[in-house]
Design an enzyme around this catalytic site. Structure first.
Site, PDB file in Angstrom:
ATOM      1  N   ASP A  74       5.876   3.575   1.297  1.00  0.00           N
ATOM      2  CA  ASP A  74       5.120   2.466   1.877  1.00  0.00           C
ATOM      3  C   ASP A  74       4.323   3.004   3.057  1.00  0.00           C
ATOM      4  OD1 ASP A  74       4.176   0.177   3.070  1.00  0.00           O
ATOM      5  OD2 ASP A  74       6.063  -0.928   2.973  1.00  0.00           O
ATOM      6  N   HIS A  75       2.984   3.007   2.932  1.00  0.00           N
ATOM      7  CA  HIS A  75       2.149   3.628   3.958  1.00  0.00           C
ATOM      8  C   HIS A  75       2.069   2.783   5.233  1.00  0.00           C
ATOM      9  CE1 HIS A  75      -0.340   6.635   5.485  1.00  0.00           C
ATOM     10  NE2 HIS A  75      -1.081   6.900   4.423  1.00  0.00           N
ATOM     11  N   ARG A  76       2.597   1.570   5.221  1.00  0.00           N
ATOM     12  CA  ARG A  76       2.601   0.761   6.443  1.00  0.00           C
ATOM     13  C   ARG A  76       3.608   1.281   7.458  1.00  0.00           C
ATOM     14  NH1 ARG A  76       3.768  -4.990   3.840  1.00  0.00           N
ATOM     15  NH2 ARG A  76       5.348  -3.645   2.878  1.00  0.00           N
ATOM     16  N   PRO A 108       0.836  -1.214   0.000  1.00  0.00           N
ATOM     17  CA  PRO A 108       0.000   0.000   0.000  1.00  0.00           C
ATOM     18  C   PRO A 108       0.864   1.254   0.000  1.00  0.00           C
ATOM     19  CG  PRO A 108       0.041  -0.973   2.192  1.00  0.00           C
ATOM     20  CD  PRO A 108       0.799  -1.910   1.306  1.00  0.00           C
TER      21      PRO A 108
END
Length: 480
Positions: A452-454, A282
């Site tokens: 990376d939105h994590r 994501p």
């Protein structure tokens, strides 16, 4: 001296036993006899040392490599090889590399010729220890070749036999059906057509009343679909060409007459695989305009010393990552952060037939001129396809600069195993207004970062871009 060494073990009830390195008439010697407690094993054979025939395997030259292509054989069949000598040049997913032999011997046979590919671990050549084993080695090579062909091209005439398996039919209830043993849709349908379920005999599993049972009881007749039987066609000889699909069905492509199909190279296949893997991450993107007047002035001074704009941008990014380590991190298991201990800037380089990202390791610790020299060496090795694995697969942050081609903005795809990638556009004159409302023209470039939105959030990325912008607008620290 009759005996060189003698050791005696004795007690009051047993005679002396002597072990001697040489036997004489004056020394009592032991006579060894087979033990009755452990009978000899007839299956036990003496180990025979024979000459060795070894296979040269396709090596794994990188962590993502699944197969390799033989670029050229440095040696020919019959040549004598020495340990550590280069035998073959293999094209991996990133570079062409010399493969050395680990043993002395004679190259008896080449299993995979130049221009062909083989999976990692497959034999590509046979090495014999002496001339006596060459024929045996060639026989083994032919067996290896036939096995690989059998795996790739199974006989087309081999068909899977069909077996009729009897299907057990659940017994119907003897009472002709019961109310309540019906599907929900059958109940709804029975209510609409005013059909009493008590009078309906279920034909479903265990006497369950189905939609068809209710429709039959209500007198509803569905029109049957007439299926035209295919006309008899004379048996045609099998053709190796695939059948063309007219009109193009779902999931197929219309064939354009005169088109040619070119298979991926090893590098292109690796790039495609990495791009597909990136879809599972994501990501989000943030753009930021950066004024480059001061950087342009610095570049005009240091360009004469061999410093490139890519080296300047890599150095600025590395200095910003020191203050924002979360952008230098990665998420490997989906459950934790991995903060990398070094800042390795990977810079995208377009080469003939693909794309590669040479890595400037410890970019934050190298001065600008040493960094530029290192970058020049990496680019030359990349274009010659001579990069070593650690020189292209150890990046922790990636920089892609299309500004040199006049591209003003673009988005980059996040490479697997990294937290962020920066896309740098061209610097162009832009009209800007200051706080007092006065207009002026300044050079600006647009920087887009994919993250990376994590593990990286919007505020983290915005803070990093502000730091990067400040370094670009005050670039004196880049030369320190």
């Amino acid at each position: 001296m009759a005996s060189l060494t003698k050791l005696s073990l004795s007690n009051s009830n047993s005679p002396a036993i002597s072990f001697s390195s040489s036997l004489s008439s004056s020394t009592t010697s032991l006579q060894w006899r087979p033990s009755t407690a452990l009978p000899p094993n007839p299956r036990r054979k003496l180990t025979r040392v024979s000459a060795k025939i070894r296979e040269i395997f396709m090596p794994a030259l990188s962590s993502t490599m699944t197969e390799g292509k033989i670029v050229s054989w440095s040696k020919s069949e019959g040549d004598v090889l020495r340990k550590g000598e280069a035998v073959v040049v293999v094209e991996s997913d990133k570079a062409d590399m010399d493969v050395e032999t680990f043993y002395d011997g004679i190259l008896a046979a080449i299993v995979v010729p130049e221009g062909e590919s083989a999976p990692v671990g497959a034999p590509i050549g046979i090495l014999a220890e002496s001339e006596e084993e060459i024929e045996e080695a060639k026989a083994r090579a032919s067996q290896s070749g036939s096995k690989s062909e059998a795996k790739i091209d199974p006989p087309a005439s081999q068909a899977t036999p069909t077996v009729d398996v009897p299907v057990a039919t659940p017994p119907a209830p003897a009472d002709g059906g019961r109310k309540g043993v019906a599907t929900p849709f059958a109940k709804k349908l029975a209510k609409q057509h005013k059909v009493e379920l008590n009078s309906v005999k279920g034909t479903g599993p265990f006497g369950r009343i189905t939609q068809e049972d209710v429709e039959k009881a209500a007198g509803i007749v569905k029109p049957s679909l007439a299926i035209a039987s295919p006309p008899a066609v004379a048996a045609a000889p099998p053709s190796s060409a695939p059948a063309k699909v007219a009109g193009g069905s779902a999931g197929s492509f219309t064939e354009i007459e005169g088109s040619s199909v070119v298979p991926f190279t090893t590098m292109q296949a690796a790039v495609a695989k990495n791009m597909m893997e990136s879809l599972s991450v994501p990501t989000f993107r943030v753009g930021y305009p950066v004024v480059t007047d001061a950087l342009d002035a610095l570049y005009a001074k240091v360009k004469k010393k061999g410093v490139t704009m890519s080296a300047l941008l890599a150095k600025a990014a590395a200095m910003a990552l020191v203050q924002h380590p979360e952008l230098n991190s990665t998420c490997k298991d989906g459950k934790s952060f991995t903060y990398n201990s070094s800042i390795n800037i990977a810079v995208a380089v377009a080469i003939n037939g693909g794309l590669i990202t040479p890595v400037l390791q410890n970019a934050d610790k190298l001065d600008l001129y040493l960094l530029s020299q290192k970058w020049k060496e990496l680019v030359e090795k990349a274009r010659a396809k001579q990069l070593q694995p650690h020189e292209y697969n150890s990046g922790t942050f990636t920089l892609s600069n299309l500004g040199m081609f006049g591209v003003d903005r673009f988005d980059a795809i996040l490479p697997p195993g990294q937290g962020a990638i920066m896309a740098v556009g061209a610097s162009k004159p832009t009209v800007v207004a200051d706080a007092d409302g006065f207009f002026s023209v300044k050079n600006k470039m647009l920087v887009n970062v994919t993250a990376d939105h994590r593990i990286i959030y919007g505020a983290d990325l915005a803070a990093f871009l502000q730091t990067f912008s400040n370094i670009i607008q005050n670039p004196d620290s880049l030369t320190m």
